[in-house]
Write a protein that holds these residues in place. Structure first.
Motif, short mmCIF file in Angstrom:
data_model
loop_
_atom_site.label_atom_id
_atom_site.label_comp_id
_atom_site.label_asym_id
_atom_site.label_seq_id
_atom_site.Cartn_x
_atom_site.Cartn_y
_atom_site.Cartn_z
N THR A 133 -29.68 56.03 31.75
CA THR A 133 -31.09 56.38 31.65
C THR A 133 -31.31 57.62 30.79
N ALA A 134 -30.49 58.65 30.97
CA ALA A 134 -30.65 59.88 30.20
C ALA A 134 -30.56 59.62 28.71
N GLU A 135 -29.68 58.72 28.33
CA GLU A 135 -29.52 58.39 26.91
C GLU A 135 -30.77 57.67 26.38
N ARG A 136 -31.32 56.79 27.16
CA ARG A 136 -32.52 56.07 26.74
C ARG A 136 -33.73 57.00 26.65
N VAL A 137 -33.85 57.90 27.62
CA VAL A 137 -34.96 58.86 27.60
C VAL A 137 -34.85 59.76 26.37
N ALA A 138 -33.65 60.22 26.06
CA ALA A 138 -33.46 61.10 24.90
C ALA A 138 -33.82 60.37 23.61
N ALA A 139 -33.45 59.10 23.50
CA ALA A 139 -33.77 58.33 22.29
C ALA A 139 -35.28 58.16 22.15
N ARG A 140 -35.96 57.89 23.25
CA ARG A 140 -37.42 57.75 23.22
C ARG A 140 -38.08 59.08 22.83
N ARG A 141 -37.55 60.18 23.34
CA ARG A 141 -38.13 61.49 23.03
C ARG A 141 -38.04 61.78 21.53
N GLU A 142 -36.90 61.46 20.92
CA GLU A 142 -36.74 61.68 19.50
C GLU A 142 -37.74 60.85 18.70
N GLN A 143 -37.95 59.60 19.09
CA GLN A 143 -38.91 58.74 18.40
C GLN A 143 -40.33 59.29 18.54
N LEU A 144 -40.66 59.74 19.72
CA LEU A 144 -42.01 60.24 19.98
C LEU A 144 -42.30 61.54 19.24
N ARG A 145 -41.29 62.33 19.04
CA ARG A 145 -41.50 63.60 18.32
C ARG A 145 -41.84 63.37 16.85
N ALA A 146 -41.59 62.17 16.37
CA ALA A 146 -41.94 61.84 14.99
C ALA A 146 -43.40 61.41 14.86
N VAL A 147 -44.08 61.23 15.99
CA VAL A 147 -45.49 60.84 15.96
C VAL A 147 -46.32 62.03 15.47
N PRO A 148 -47.16 61.84 14.45
CA PRO A 148 -47.96 62.96 13.92
C PRO A 148 -48.93 63.50 14.95
N ALA A 149 -48.75 64.76 15.32
CA ALA A 149 -49.57 65.37 16.37
C ALA A 149 -51.02 65.52 15.96
N ASP A 150 -51.30 65.63 14.65
CA ASP A 150 -52.69 65.78 14.24
C ASP A 150 -53.49 64.49 14.41
N HIS A 151 -52.80 63.35 14.38
CA HIS A 151 -53.47 62.07 14.59
C HIS A 151 -53.47 61.65 16.06
N TYR A 152 -52.42 62.03 16.77
CA TYR A 152 -52.27 61.60 18.17
C TYR A 152 -51.95 62.81 19.05
N PRO A 153 -52.89 63.73 19.19
CA PRO A 153 -52.59 64.98 19.89
C PRO A 153 -52.25 64.80 21.36
N ARG A 154 -52.90 63.87 22.03
CA ARG A 154 -52.61 63.67 23.46
C ARG A 154 -51.21 63.09 23.65
N THR A 155 -50.83 62.18 22.78
CA THR A 155 -49.48 61.63 22.85
C THR A 155 -48.44 62.71 22.60
N ALA A 156 -48.70 63.56 21.60
CA ALA A 156 -47.76 64.65 21.29
C ALA A 156 -47.64 65.61 22.46
N GLN A 157 -48.73 65.84 23.16
CA GLN A 157 -48.71 66.76 24.30
C GLN A 157 -47.91 66.19 25.47
N ALA A 158 -47.88 64.86 25.58
CA ALA A 158 -47.23 64.23 26.73
C ALA A 158 -45.88 63.60 26.38
N VAL A 159 -45.26 64.08 25.32
CA VAL A 159 -44.01 63.47 24.85
C VAL A 159 -42.97 63.36 25.95
#
Length: 274
Positions: free
Chosen positions: A174-200
């Protein structure tokens, strides 16, 4: 007079049964995914002609049903039937066991959802779940509706996890899968998706044990509230199924610090259940 020819030696015909066919289907699931589970694929895995598989199963759907039954047959119904254990804990134990079992065979999740679960093991599991809900004080109608709701919650959550896995092999830690998801989510542009960036951190942990238990607890909270309302134990004038914990949960619904589990009222720590 011509000499008699020596008898032709024939190789021993390989004997298989239903168990070997199902085992071959499960091996194919783990190696190549659900699409590989076909009559011809199973026959090739066993080194047989397809007609040999048809001896035991009339078609692919019958093989799929047998695979599903095999996986459900390993469920620990004794734990579900342990009436000295609180009913919510019994349902959590069942849900955690199903998740572990199915994520060990991610390809089986697609098969599980591809047809009715109406074999003896599936029916026994459903009957045991209805009994637990009866122990919780639900009448037969509410118990049946609640059991379906729980099945949708559990299998739907597992299916979404399985869909993200890169291969039909058992899920990585699980820890490996969560870490991979976190890296993908950090690539989401925060200026377009601020709520998503806040809840990474929270979104990354959607595949965690804590999130799985948290979602199940919210469903169980709703079932309890509906039961209490039906028995007159709660004032009227609201939805039968509450959103979140029984009044003690913040309306925002987010858990800080990356933890997706836990009851906001502090009365149940979801992370400790699985």
């Amino acid at each position: 007079m011509a000499q008699d020819k020596p008898p032709v030696k024939r190789g021993r015909k390989r004997a298989v049964g239903e168990h070997e066919v199902v085992a071959a289907a499960i091996r194919l699931l783990g190696a190549r995914g659900a699409d590989a589970v076909s009559i011809r694929g199973i026959a090739a895995e066993l080194g047989l002609a397809p007609n040999a598989v048809y001896t035991y199963f009339p078609d692919r759907a019958a093989v799929v049903g047998a695979v599903v039954e095999h996986l459900l047959g390993g469920t620990d119904l004794a734990a579900l039937e342990a009436r000295d254990t609180p009913w919510r804990d019994r349902i959590h134990a069942l849900a955690a066991d199903l998740r572990r079992r199915l994520l060990d065979h991610p390809g089986a999740v697609q098969l599980l959802l591809s047809g009715p679960m109406d074999g003896p093991n599936a029916l026994a599991l459903g009957e045991a779940l209805l009994a637990v809900l009866g122990d919780a004080g639900l009448d037969p109608t509410r118990a049946a509706r609640a059991s379906y709701l729980l099945i949708v919650q559990v299998l739907g959550s597992i299916a979404l996890e399985a869909a993200e896995l890169p291969s039909p092999a058992p899920a990585p830690p699980t820890a490996e899968r969560v870490a991979a998801r976190r890296e993908q989510l950090r690539a989401v542009p925060a200026d377009h998706y601020p709520r998503t960036a806040q809840a990474v951190d929270v979104i990354a942990a959607f595949v965690s044990d804590e999130q799985y238990a948290w979602g199940l607890d919210r469903v169980l909270d709703g079932i309890e509230r509906d039961r209490d309302r039906a028995s007159g134990g709660e004032a009227s004038g609201g939805e039968a199924f509450g959103s979140g914990a029984s009044g003690g949960e913040a309306s925002g619904g987010e858990v800080s610090g990356g933890e997706a589990g836990g009851d906001a009222s502090g009365s149940r720590a979801s992370g400790g259940r699985v």
